[in-house]
Design a protein around this motif. Sequence first.
Motif, mmCIF file in Angstrom:
data_model
loop_
_atom_site.group_PDB
_atom_site.id
_atom_site.type_symbol
_atom_site.label_atom_id
_atom_site.label_comp_id
_atom_site.label_asym_id
_atom_site.label_seq_id
_atom_site.Cartn_x
_atom_site.Cartn_y
_atom_site.Cartn_z
ATOM 1 N N ASN A 153 0.755 -1.471 -0.049
ATOM 2 C CA ASN A 153 0.168 -0.140 -0.033
ATOM 3 C C ASN A 153 0.911 1.443 0.045
ATOM 4 O O ASN A 153 0.620 2.195 0.697
ATOM 5 C CB ASN A 153 -1.210 0.193 1.342
ATOM 6 C CG ASN A 153 -1.849 -1.015 1.232
ATOM 7 O OD1 ASN A 153 -2.469 -1.281 0.400
ATOM 8 N ND2 ASN A 153 -2.104 -1.815 2.387
ATOM 9 N N ASP A 196 1.498 4.494 -1.045
ATOM 10 C CA ASP A 196 0.479 5.517 -1.462
ATOM 11 C C ASP A 196 1.208 6.727 -2.363
ATOM 12 O O ASP A 196 2.329 6.882 -2.068
ATOM 13 C CB ASP A 196 -0.506 5.981 -0.535
ATOM 14 C CG ASP A 196 0.063 6.891 0.669
ATOM 15 O OD1 ASP A 196 0.540 8.016 0.329
ATOM 16 O OD2 ASP A 196 0.394 6.256 1.579
ATOM 17 N N ASN A 212 -0.541 -3.337 -4.169
ATOM 18 C CA ASN A 212 -1.159 -2.039 -4.085
ATOM 19 C C ASN A 212 -0.447 -0.800 -4.060
ATOM 20 O O ASN A 212 -0.678 0.416 -3.600
ATOM 21 C CB ASN A 212 -2.170 -2.013 -2.914
ATOM 22 C CG ASN A 212 -3.479 -0.939 -3.128
ATOM 23 O OD1 ASN A 212 -3.876 -0.709 -4.332
ATOM 24 N ND2 ASN A 212 -3.942 -0.763 -2.152
ATOM 25 N N CYS A 247 -1.472 3.684 -4.340
ATOM 26 C CA CYS A 247 -2.715 3.702 -4.217
ATOM 27 C C CYS A 247 -2.916 5.301 -3.902
ATOM 28 O O CYS A 247 -1.889 5.931 -3.595
ATOM 29 C CB CYS A 247 -3.089 2.894 -3.248
ATOM 30 S SG CYS A 247 -2.262 2.933 -1.682
ATOM 31 N N GLY A 248 -4.005 5.740 -3.565
ATOM 32 C CA GLY A 248 -4.365 7.197 -3.182
ATOM 33 C C GLY A 248 -4.622 8.077 -4.225
ATOM 34 O O GLY A 248 -5.301 7.781 -5.256
ATOM 35 N N SER A 249 -4.032 9.326 -4.300
ATOM 36 C CA SER A 249 -4.489 10.361 -5.128
ATOM 37 C C SER A 249 -4.048 10.191 -6.519
ATOM 38 O O SER A 249 -3.145 9.251 -6.796
ATOM 39 C CB SER A 249 -4.026 11.559 -4.640
ATOM 40 O OG SER A 249 -2.757 12.054 -5.470
ATOM 41 N N PHE A 284 -0.867 -3.109 -8.705
ATOM 42 C CA PHE A 284 -1.024 -1.458 -8.803
ATOM 43 C C PHE A 284 -2.478 -0.958 -8.564
ATOM 44 O O PHE A 284 -3.234 -1.644 -9.002
ATOM 45 C CB PHE A 284 -0.270 -1.205 -10.257
ATOM 46 C CG PHE A 284 1.162 -1.562 -10.237
ATOM 47 C CD1 PHE A 284 2.119 -0.751 -9.950
ATOM 48 C CD2 PHE A 284 1.392 -2.960 -10.744
ATOM 49 C CE1 PHE A 284 3.245 -1.238 -10.194
ATOM 50 C CE2 PHE A 284 2.503 -3.359 -11.241
ATOM 51 C CZ PHE A 284 3.851 -2.530 -10.780
ATOM 52 N N ALA A 285 -2.437 0.304 -7.801
ATOM 53 C CA ALA A 285 -3.690 1.130 -8.344
ATOM 54 C C ALA A 285 -3.831 1.367 -9.479
ATOM 55 O O ALA A 285 -2.844 1.691 -10.291
ATOM 56 C CB ALA A 285 -3.425 2.315 -7.142
ATOM 57 N N ASP A 286 -5.256 1.405 -10.038
ATOM 58 C CA ASP A 286 -5.338 1.714 -11.289
ATOM 59 C C ASP A 286 -5.063 2.942 -11.892
ATOM 60 O O ASP A 286 -4.364 3.116 -13.102
ATOM 61 C CB ASP A 286 -7.046 1.691 -11.580
ATOM 62 C CG ASP A 286 -7.550 0.218 -11.298
ATOM 63 O OD1 ASP A 286 -6.878 -0.678 -11.573
ATOM 64 O OD2 ASP A 286 -8.904 0.302 -10.922
#
Lengths: 474, 214
Positions: free
Chosen positions: B19, B21, B86, B89-91, B113-115
Motif C-alpha cells: 500500500n 501511496d 497495491n 494507491c491514493g491520489s 498496482f492502483a489503477d
Amino acid sequence: MSAKTLYDKLWDDHVVRTENDGTSLIYIDRHLVHEVTSPQAFEGLRIAGRQPWRTGSVLAVPDHNVPTTDRTAGIADPVSRLQVETLDQNCRDFHLTEFPMSDIRQGIVHVIGPEQGATLPGMTVVCGDSHTSTHGAFGALAFGIGTSEVEHVLATQCLIQKKMKNMLISVDGKVGAGVTAKDIVLAIIGEIGTAGGTGYAIEFGGEAIRDLSMEGRMTVCNMAIEAGARAGMIAVDDTTIDYVKGRPFAPRDGHWNQAVSAWSALKSDEGAEFDLVVRLDAHSIQPQVTWGTSPEMVIPIDARVPDPADEPDSVKASGIHRALDYMGLQAGMPINEVSIDKAFIGSCTNSRIEDLREAASVVRGHQLADNVKLALVVPGSGLVKEQAEREGLDKIFTEAGFEWREPGCSMCLAMNADRLEPGERCASTSNRNFEGRQGKGGRTHLVSPAMAAAAAIAGHFVDARTLVEKENTQ
Amino acid sequence: MMQAFTVLNGLVVPLDRSNVDTDAIIPKQYLKSVKRTGFGPNMFDDWRYLEPGEPGMDHSKRTPNPDFVVNQPRYKGAEILLARDNFGCGSSREHAVWALTDYGIRAVIAPSFADIFFNNSFKNGLLPIALDEAIVDQLFREVEAQEGYRLAIDLEAQTITTPSGGVIDFEVDEFRKYCLLNGLDDIGLTLKHADEIRAYEERRRQEAPWLFQE
Ligand code: SF4
C-alpha cells in the motif's frame, strides 16, 4: 438484448470506437479542473499548439491551495499563489468557465459540480483528482485521471480506456439511528480492503444506500477510490432527480422532461450479472473510527485496536506493527480511550450542508474539550457556507469554540496553512489517513462529522449517539 | 514525446511495504510546482530525509535517512523498483510517476498496482509490471541476497531475465505496449479519429441535447 448493469449502460453510451484488444475511446461529457493537476496539461496544449475540443464541457475551480482564513489579502504563500494564478490565466487564455477564489460559488471541485448541476445523471465526468468517484452518486460514470489524461481530454474530449469489471456492493436492511453514510463506507472498506475494488467499477445498492440523501450517497461514492475502485456509482431514483432539479447547469425547459425520462433507465437491469457481489448487513454497522495509516484499518467505536500478535500473516502483522508505531497507539487499547489534539470537519467527503447539520446537532450546547487545541469547520463551497450561516450553524460551532472557515480542501491534505504538527492526533472527516497526509508526523483518524464533533467535545473518541441521547433526555 | 521503452537492463531496489501511496511517493508540498520536471530529489521525501522538506530547498544539503533502502549505497543508480501490492494507491497525482522517472526509475514490479497510477505510468514511459505474489517474493529474496542484482526487461518479448538466467513472462496490453515501444503521444493517435469523435457528438446531440446546453 441481455440484461445490463448500470456501468455497462454508461459505458456503452460513451464508446466512440473500440480496438481489437478492447481498448476503447470514451467520450467525456464533463471535465472538472483544479489548480494542482492541470498546469502541466495546459502547458502541453500550448507546446503542441492545440486548443480545447469543447470549452463548454469544462468547469474549473481552485480548491487545494486556497487559504481558509481571510482572503482579501490574497494567498500569502508565493508558490501556492502562482499555482492558483496559473489556473486563472489558463482559463482566460483558453476561454474556460472558472469560479475564481473570490466567487461565492468557489469550493471543493467535488462539491461544486453537483451543487451547480454540472454533474448530471448519465454523464461521463472526469477530473484530475481521484475523488471524482463522488459524482457517481448521480448515476454517472465518474473517475479520476492523471495530468496526461487531463491534457488528452482537453484536446480530444475523449479518453483511452479499457472496460473495468462490475462489482455490486449491496448494503441490505436499514442502519441504526445515528449511523451515517461515512460509517457505511468505512465499514465497506474495512470489509473488502483498500485494494478490494481494484480493476472494478463499484455499484452501491441495497436498502441502506437507497435510504441515503444525495449528500450521503456522495460520501459513499467519494470513498470508492479508498476501496481501490476508480469509479463508484448509485442508480438514479427520485432522490437524484429532486436534487438536480432547478440547479444552474441542469437541463432547462423542454429538455428537462426529456432528460428525466432518459435518466429513469439508469439502473442495473433485473438479472444483470456482476463479476463480484459483496453483501453487508446494514443493521450490524456501528459508528466507525480508523486506527491506522490506511482506510482499511478501521474498527467500530466500541472495539479495541488490533494486536499484531493475533495476525498470522507476517507481512500484515508487520504492517499493523508499523501503523501502531506511527499512530502512537498500544495494541489492544480501546479506541474510545484515545484522546485527540485537533478536529477537522470538511473535505469533499463531508463538507456539504447535511454534514454540517449532522456535526452541529452534536455540538449544540457543548464546549470544546480543554485538550483540543483546534477544531476546524471548513464548508465545501461558498454556497454551503452561506446556507449554513442562514441556518445559524456557524454560531453553534463558534460558540462551542470551533473555528468557522472559508471553503477549500484545507486540512484534508494540508497544502495550505491548515495542518497537523508532528505527533498531533486528529479526528477528521476526510478520506485518507496515510502517514503525513495532514502534515508530517500527523496522526489522522477518519470518522463521520458526528463522530468528529463528539470527539472534539469529549476530548477523545466517543460514540456520538451517547452525546445526542444525553442531550435528549436532559 | 515520451521516452520509448524497449530493453532495460537495470539495478533493482526493493521497497518492502504494501500500500505505498502517492502521498508517500511525492508529498503534497511538492505538488505546487507548475512543471513536470524536478521531482526526483523529493521521491519518497518523508522517508528519504531526516529533516522535513519544503519546495525551494537545496535537497542535496539535507541529511539522507540511512535506514531507508533507496539511500543505501548498494542501490544507488537503481532503475527498477521492486514493490509490494497495491503500489501507487491514493491520489491521482501524476507527480508520483514524474518523481520516479525523474529519479531514474524506468520500471516498477509489484503484485498489484492502483489503477490510476498504473495508467499514469504508461503515459510517461514508466513500465509497471504486475507479477504473481510468489514470484515477487522470490525476487525480494534474490535482490536482498545479492549485491548488484540486475534484471533485464525486454518489452517486445514481454520477458524479465534474472541474473541466473531465469526467464519470467509478463502481461501488457497490446495498445500500451505499442505506444511505449514507440514513445508515442496518444493525443496524436486519438486525433486521427477526429471524424469519429465528431460523428459521435452529432448523434449524442440528437439523443441527449441537454448535455450540449452551454
Ligand atoms: S478535499 Fe481532500 S480529497 Fe477532496 S479533493 Fe480536496 S484534497 Fe482531495
